[in-house]
Design a protein around this motif. Sequence first.
Motif: not given
Length: 415
Positions: A334, A356, A360-361, A363-365, A367-368, A371
């Motif tokens: 962050t 990112d 973003k938060k 956890t979202k980072q 997840e990305k 992928k």
Amino acid sequence: MGNIIKVQKGTKDILPSEIELWQFMEQKALEVFSYAGYSEIRTPIFEATELFARGVGDTTDIVNKEMYTFEKSERSLTLRPENTAGVVRAFIEHGMHRLSAPVKLWYKGPMFRYERPQAGRQRQFHQVGMEMFGIEQPTADAEAIAVAIRYLNMLGLDDLDVEINSLGCSECREIFKNKLKEVIKPYINQLCEDCQNRFEKNPLRLLDCKVESCKEIYAKPEIQNVIQSNFICKDCAKHFDTLKMYLDNLGINYTVNKLLVRGLDYYNRTVFEIKSNNLGSQNAVCGGGRYDSLVRNLGGPDTPAVGFAMGMERLFSLLEEQKNNKLTAYVVSTNIEETIKLIAELRNNGISADFDMTNKKFTKQLEKAAKVANYALILGEDEIANNTISIKDLNTSTQQTINRNELNRFLQNIE
């Protein structure tokens, strides 16, 4: 919204998610062919229609059914359905026959044939191939096969079958054609329309038919006896035996397939095909052979030649199963300022990385990251304070923390 214009049938867009594999195939072609002394040539996408009628052969399906031909200023022009004729035209036009033999050329690019689209086969398709001029000895044939195998191996395709055959010279081939017509003639009314047309014009092409009822006829004992006969003359037999000896010396396993004739009229003596078993079922990935009369037929001096071509869409479909297009690293943090500095450092050291941009938060980072990358580089407050970085292997979910100064070396060792 109005009516959306879509891509034309038999053509496709090569998307960013696919382009890495295409660039990989092209880079390996440059590497393999250059190391073997081949220079790249780029010929126009359209040529005079006569070039293909004379070069490919006016009895072939390509010329009769599949060419994209158009008129411009009362001239008949055709989008190239294959590239050997164009390369030969350039060889003659630019006086390359005056160069010391062998003249070695390679190419890549789009070709165009109007045929029924199917898996790995499009109306606009791409080929990579090579042509060698000036060497009549079977050393050239052996090199062509060896270079083709080397290229396929460099792509990661190593479960290959090589099939070879000799069509002989024009004299011994004429004798074979007449014998073949003699034993097939009683069955002519049972053949498909294409085979009936080929019977007079190019009976060798009968053996290339894929229609089951025709294949059953050609499997009859009296026809097989002619097909399997050793019809080639003494000189052609010596050429073929020497080629087999060279392939044996190179450790290249092969089988002789008497039905192998290739679909183009210009081949003589050696023809070959390479098939890949990498997906469990056979896929023909390379075809080629010798065409000693083509340069002369297109107006040049008598020049022996040999070459091959590979369909890049077919190669792509084989490689797609093995691909890993993920980035090496994705920075999860962050702290944008520290992230931007780390990203620049990684990229400057040749390591593929992203982050990112919208902050973003956490956890979202993560997840990305899972992928798009193989490793998440976690840069939290503790890591920043201690000059460390936490590395999460996104394939195994294991995690470790290392000193920030060791990061580049760590990532370069796993690249």
